[in-house]
Design an enzyme around this catalytic site. Sequence first.
Site, PDB file in Angstrom:
ATOM      1  N   ALA A   1     -22.258 -46.703 -25.207  1.00 47.55           N
ATOM      2  CA  ALA A   1     -23.364 -46.155 -24.401  1.00 47.55           C
ATOM      3  C   ALA A   1     -23.575 -44.572 -25.075  1.00 47.55           C
ATOM      4  O   ALA A   1     -22.580 -43.900 -25.204  1.00 47.55           O
ATOM      5  CB  ALA A   1     -23.033 -45.640 -22.786  1.00 47.55           C
ATOM      6  N   TRP A   2     -24.804 -44.317 -25.281  1.00 49.96           N
ATOM      7  CA  TRP A   2     -25.135 -42.886 -25.805  1.00 49.96           C
ATOM      8  C   TRP A   2     -26.385 -42.405 -25.443  1.00 49.96           C
ATOM      9  O   TRP A   2     -27.522 -43.338 -25.530  1.00 49.96           O
ATOM     10  CB  TRP A   2     -24.512 -42.557 -27.298  1.00 49.96           C
ATOM     11  CG  TRP A   2     -24.945 -43.386 -28.404  1.00 49.96           C
ATOM     12  CD1 TRP A   2     -25.435 -44.724 -28.241  1.00 49.96           C
ATOM     13  CD2 TRP A   2     -24.986 -43.205 -29.790  1.00 49.96           C
ATOM     14  NE1 TRP A   2     -25.955 -45.268 -29.577  1.00 49.96           N
ATOM     15  CE2 TRP A   2     -25.606 -44.350 -30.397  1.00 49.96           C
ATOM     16  CE3 TRP A   2     -24.468 -42.153 -30.542  1.00 49.96           C
ATOM     17  CZ2 TRP A   2     -25.862 -44.224 -31.744  1.00 49.96           C
ATOM     18  CZ3 TRP A   2     -24.688 -42.308 -31.870  1.00 49.96           C
ATOM     19  CH2 TRP A   2     -25.244 -43.433 -32.500  1.00 49.96           C
TER      20      TRP A   2
ATOM     21  N   HIS B   1     -31.697 -21.920 -23.687  1.00 49.57           N
ATOM     22  CA  HIS B   1     -31.621 -21.219 -22.453  1.00 49.57           C
ATOM     23  C   HIS B   1     -31.756 -22.015 -21.390  1.00 49.57           C
ATOM     24  O   HIS B   1     -32.794 -21.821 -20.467  1.00 49.57           O
ATOM     25  CB  HIS B   1     -32.480 -19.955 -22.550  1.00 49.57           C
ATOM     26  CG  HIS B   1     -32.287 -19.167 -23.792  1.00 49.57           C
ATOM     27  ND1 HIS B   1     -31.617 -18.085 -23.890  1.00 49.57           N
ATOM     28  CD2 HIS B   1     -32.743 -19.060 -25.075  1.00 49.57           C
ATOM     29  CE1 HIS B   1     -31.295 -17.429 -25.084  1.00 49.57           C
ATOM     30  NE2 HIS B   1     -32.007 -18.363 -25.623  1.00 49.57           N
TER      31      HIS B   1
ATOM     32  N   ASP C   1     -26.353 -15.796 -23.542  1.00 53.42           N
ATOM     33  CA  ASP C   1     -27.518 -15.289 -24.615  1.00 53.42           C
ATOM     34  C   ASP C   1     -26.910 -14.292 -25.874  1.00 53.42           C
ATOM     35  O   ASP C   1     -25.967 -13.581 -25.459  1.00 53.42           O
ATOM     36  CB  ASP C   1     -28.108 -14.319 -23.569  1.00 53.42           C
ATOM     37  CG  ASP C   1     -29.155 -14.853 -22.582  1.00 53.42           C
ATOM     38  OD1 ASP C   1     -29.385 -16.020 -22.667  1.00 53.42           O
ATOM     39  OD2 ASP C   1     -29.686 -14.066 -21.903  1.00 53.42           O
TER      40      ASP C   1
ATOM     41  N   HIS D   1     -31.394 -13.458 -29.583  1.00 59.68           N
ATOM     42  CA  HIS D   1     -32.494 -13.871 -28.482  1.00 59.68           C
ATOM     43  C   HIS D   1     -33.413 -12.698 -28.067  1.00 59.68           C
ATOM     44  O   HIS D   1     -34.757 -13.303 -27.896  1.00 59.68           O
ATOM     45  CB  HIS D   1     -31.495 -14.277 -27.079  1.00 59.68           C
ATOM     46  CG  HIS D   1     -32.624 -14.448 -26.031  1.00 59.68           C
ATOM     47  ND1 HIS D   1     -33.493 -15.400 -26.112  1.00 59.68           N
ATOM     48  CD2 HIS D   1     -32.688 -14.054 -24.656  1.00 59.68           C
ATOM     49  CE1 HIS D   1     -34.089 -15.733 -24.971  1.00 59.68           C
ATOM     50  NE2 HIS D   1     -33.419 -14.991 -24.137  1.00 59.68           N
TER      51      HIS D   1
HETATM   52  C1  23J Z   1     -37.111 -15.176 -22.472  1.00 60.95           C
HETATM   53  C2  23J Z   1     -37.708 -14.393 -21.594  1.00 60.95           C
HETATM   54  C3  23J Z   1     -37.283 -13.721 -20.348  1.00 60.95           C
HETATM   55  C4  23J Z   1     -36.070 -14.063 -19.865  1.00 60.95           C
HETATM   56  C5  23J Z   1     -35.495 -15.060 -20.495  1.00 60.95           C
HETATM   57  C6  23J Z   1     -35.860 -15.851 -21.428  1.00 60.95           C
HETATM   58  C7  23J Z   1     -34.171 -15.773 -19.990  1.00 60.95           C
HETATM   59  O1  23J Z   1     -33.930 -15.679 -18.717  1.00 60.95           O
HETATM   60  C8  23J Z   1     -33.357 -16.271 -20.607  1.00 60.95           C
HETATM   61  O2  23J Z   1     -32.879 -17.605 -20.463  1.00 60.95           O
HETATM   62  O3  23J Z   1     -32.686 -15.693 -21.506  1.00 60.95           O
HETATM   63  S1  23J Z   1     -35.548 -13.492 -18.480  1.00 60.95           S
HETATM   64 MN    MN Z   2     -30.876 -17.148 -21.616  1.00 66.42          MN
END
Ligand code: 23J
Ligand code: MN
Length: 262
Positions: free
Chosen positions: A64-65, A73, A79, A83
Amino acid sequence: MDARATVTHLVKHLASGAVKVVDLTAPLGPDTPVIELPPEAGKNSPRVKVHKISRYDQDGPLCAWNWMELGEHTGTHFDAPVHWYTGKALANASTDTIPLQDFIAPVVVIDRSKEVQKNPDYLLTAESIREWEAEHGTITHGSWVLLRTDWHKRNTSTKEFLNVDGNGPHSPGPAADAIAYLLDRGALGFGSETVGTDAGSAFMMDPPFPAHHYLHGAGRYGLASLANLDQLPPTGAILIAAPLKLVGGTGSPLRVVAIVPT
Ligand code: 23J
Ligand code: MN
């Protein structure tokens, strides 16, 4: 105590239960809430999808996979500095290049669950952190700082978790001056129980998304959608939070584990 004895003691204390491990991770699957940004902020991330490859069947009798559709995110996640645009030019700032030692660190927990019960738009301020320090001691350099709100109890319902009405999302988070204060203290990062590290109202703040803006600009990290912070002491625990080694990754779902003396 020498280093070898420290490790031996840790293993003994884990076995006896004198030191326990606490799971700070929410379940990850198709029901996991995903942030819904306003159109002005750009595109959104998809929800989790699990696609079957085989399940002991004609597509693969032995195994199974699955393969998954999964945003970086999503769910309980890390984070990385890259990001945010404020961290884009920093070195060692994606999930594959962040120094490994940063994935094990002391953790402090600021409990504002009572305040959030009364006010879902609650903002943690620098002043409130100073009050916490007067009671629990100065935040140690290199610590994770987590905001306990008990918001994770809403994590089983996207509607309650994102808590959006005609005026936008309502969820707690840090004010800009709180993040500036934590960076001043040398914090490793900031973590929350909400969908992102910033408050629901953060798009309207100056700068927008101040936790993302200042933390990542300073090469520091975020943890979002944490669970079970009510099981942690204010100080004295250690956090293990190691994102996947995604090449150039801006973040990653991960298992977050706390090591807690009882
Ligand atoms: C992109 C823009 C704003 C936010 C976020 C992503 C996140 O919450 C995140 O998951 O880094 S607040
Ligand atoms: Mn995030």
